[in-house]
Design a protein around this motif. Structure first.
Motif: not given
Length: 650
Positions: A454-455, A568-571, A645-647
């Motif tokens: 998905m990322i 970050p951009d994603f967690v 999660f996404r920023r």
């Protein structure tokens, strides 16, 4: 059967086995154990796409096993005196690498080829090695099971056997012909056991060193099968050549996993004891087993010398870590009898009753069957002495289990009058194994793979998915933080999307901190107090405030602190600690939003009357589980999930 017909049939069957195992890959969409990625795909990716040793060492997918370096390089001058040799050995054991490149050479060659041909899409990088493993490893293992069973029946069945014969030399009844002739039944049953084995389907196509070990053992056994299975045969040059190749492969296997010796040592002893004089026995052990085994091992030493850039002896580091220090127990322990009560039953599955029946008939074993059980027993007993145990450690003897079970199944089938009932049992057994593989391969622990997919979908434009290479000079950097158990997902091998570059951070859980009771690994610190850990990880106090005051500050302000790690951009996290860290992640400081959840496993099953408001247990109140209710809430399944999660961009 003539040799030409046998060769032609062997080629046809190998192609068929390869097609079956390639289809098998489609059932593997999950993670079984981190080693399948972190000890194969990740180091191979780092060394192919790392552009030089120094860049490779800084690659985020390279674990401590590959990073260790001795303080002083081991040069050829060490052989000038004994003390320098001892020092070199000590450094290799205590400071040198623990993994040999022999285990990842197929994947590295594959990556080099697709890189040169510009076929290195994200799918080819992440899934291509499994297809390669299916063809080179899994299909070869299946083929050797067929070949050994073919050799066994050809050696032990005399031309004078007729349909009225009640016993053959192997003690197999042939007064009926179930599912074909006696010889074909034996062969078909052995192949049936291999192809329908749930653990073969689940683990053998994966990129484990255990899978490669299994293939090398199976090929070695097939090379010496005539000597292993038949008590007396004249010694010839062909047999000697086959034995030399077999033990050369054994040397390579022992460099990949030194536990291979638990199979090759008894194999060599069994073959040497067939000879009639002590001189011939010693000559066989030293001239074939030892010399060619050492030659195979030295070939891997030369390979590691080329790849590491210095004389490395990973097997010494492996023995020091797992045997002398016993640090394998840091990654889980089981009692000595675990393989007998759990490991073998799980590994063999539906074959277990047949194997137990074969053990009951131990007094009627022929020479070959006894030898197979000796090798199996040696491997199981040796592995039982280690505190750290895993199902896959016994994978190399699963083909031997298939041979033993297949021949015994033929014996049972020849005595069973109701053939339709036997066929039904075999069909049900294959179906149950398929269901197990389908669940474990397609559903259980699938979130580890899906979250990175998905990322990629989030950061890669749809037009790029078929060819993820761009000539643009701009290199976009995407930062991903994995806030859960270390190595819970694959990394760089599943984040390949040039020219996009991924910067990742995952919690450390290396043996250095695990072995020190006074030091908490990052993963342990996070598990004990997730919120405080994250505050310290992203912001640290400055000025007059001490660390504890900072850690207790409001997640919305963290006054008096300075940023030490970029948001970050994603967690990526899991539901174990989600409830405790959600507020921090969604606060204005981190500004993250949940964009996806991925099923990882069933945490618990509650059976009983529906739970009313206020009656939930403490465990459920502290965790943010997803639930599935069945039968009007009478059955409740709590799901383990990986959460992405996404920023939020302002």
């Amino acid at each position: 059967m003539s040799s030409n017909k046998l060769a032609g049939r062997g080629i046809t069957l190998y192609i068929a086995f390869a097609l079956v195992r390639v289809a098998n890959v489609a059932l593997i969409q999950s993670q079984f154990d981190p080693d399948e990625y972190w000890q194969n795909l990740e180091p191979a990716y780092c060394y192919v796409y790392g552009h030089g040793e120094q860049d490779s060492l800084s690659c985020q997918g390279l674990t401590w096993e590959w990073r260790r370096r001795p303080k002083t390089s081991t040069a050829l001058s060490i052989f000038n005196d004994v003390s320098s040799v001892v020092e070199a050995v000590r450094q290799a054991m205590e400071q040198g690498p623990v993994r040999s490149f022999a285990s990842i050479v197929p994947t590295m060659i594959f990556y080099h080829i697709i890189q040169r041909l510009q076929w290195d899409s994200s799918w080819m990088i992440s899934r291509g090695p499994l297809v390669l493993n299916a063809i080179l490893v899994a299909a070869t293992t299946d083929w050797t099971v067929w070949y050994v069973s073919q050799q066994w029946i050809m050696m032990l069945t005399t031309p004078t056997i007729t349909s009225t014969t009640t016993k053959t030399k192997m003690g197999i009844s042939t007064n009926s012909k179930p599912l074909g002739s006696s010889s074909n039944s034996w062969i078909n049953f052995c192949v049936y056991c291999s192809l329908t084995s749930w653990f073969n389907a689940y683990a053998l196509v994966r990129t484990y060193s255990n899978s490669l070990e299994t293939m090398l053992v199976a090929v070695s056994v097939s090379l010496v099968s005539q000597d292993l299975l038949l008590e007396s045969r004249p010694m010839g040059w062909e047999r000697v050549a086959n034995a030399c190749i077999a033990f050369f492969l054994g040397g390579v296997c022992s460099a990949i996993r030194f536990t291979c010796l638990t199979i090759y040592v008894p194999l060599g002893v069994i073959l040497s004891l067939k000879l009639h004089t002590k001189t011939a026995t010693v000559s066989y052990l030293m001239g074939i087993c030892a010399i060619f085994g050492a030659s195979g091992f030295l070939s891997t030493v030369l390979l590691d010398r080329i790849m590491y850039g210095f004389w490395a002896f990973p097997v010494l580091g492996n023995i020091h870590f797992n045997v002398l220090q016993g640090y394998g127990s840091l990654y889980g322990t089981h009692p000595f009898y675990w393989y007998l009560v759990s490991g073998i039953p799980a590994l063999t599955g539906m074959l277990l009753p047949v194997l137990c029946y074969d053990l009951i008939l131990a007094n009627s074993w022929d020479y070959g069957r006894r030898n197979l059980w000796i090798i199996i027993g040696s491997c199981v007993i040796a592995h039982s002495g280690s505190a750290h145990k895993e199902f896959r450690f016994l994978l190399p003897v699963l083909p031997l289990f298939c041979l033993v079970a297949g021949t015994r199944l033929q014996d049972v089938a020849s005595k069973w009058r109701r053939q339709w009932f036997l066929v039904s049992l075999l069909t049900v057994g294959a179906a149950l194994n398929f269901v197990a593989v389908a669940y474990l391969g397609l559903i259980h622990q699938r979130g580890s793979i899906d979250v990175n997919r998905m990322i990629l979908n989030e950061v890669v434009a749809p037009v790029q998915t078929s060819r993820l290479v761009s000539t643009s000079p701009d290199h976009q950097r995407i930062h991903i933080h994995y806030l859960m158990g270390c190595h819970s997902t694959p990394l760089m091998s599943h984040l390949h999307a040039p020219p996009i570059q991924f910067e990742t951070w995952y919690l450390d859980c290396g043996p250095t901190c695990r072995a020190d009771p006074n030091v908490d690994c990052e993963s342990e610190s996070f598990s004990k107090n997730p919120t405080a850990f994250l505050q310290q990880a992203y912001y640290r106090c400055s000025g007059e405030k001490d660390d504890r005051t900072c850690a207790a500050a409001s997640a919305n302000s963290l006054e008096g602190s300075t940023a030490v790690r970029a948001v970050p951009d994603f967690v990526v996290c899991d539901t174990d600690n989600l409830k405790e860290i959600r507020n921090f992640l969604e606060s204005p400081i981190m500004n993250m939003e949940e964009i996806g959840r991925f099923f990882q496993g069933i945490h618990s099953i509650q059976v009983g009357s529906p739970v009313f408001e206020g009656a939930e247990d403490d465990l459920n109140s502290k965790k943010e589980w997803s639930e599935m209710q069945l039968f009007y809430g009478f059955v409740r399944l709590r799901m383990e999930e990986i959460v992405l999660f996404r920023r939020v961009m302002n």
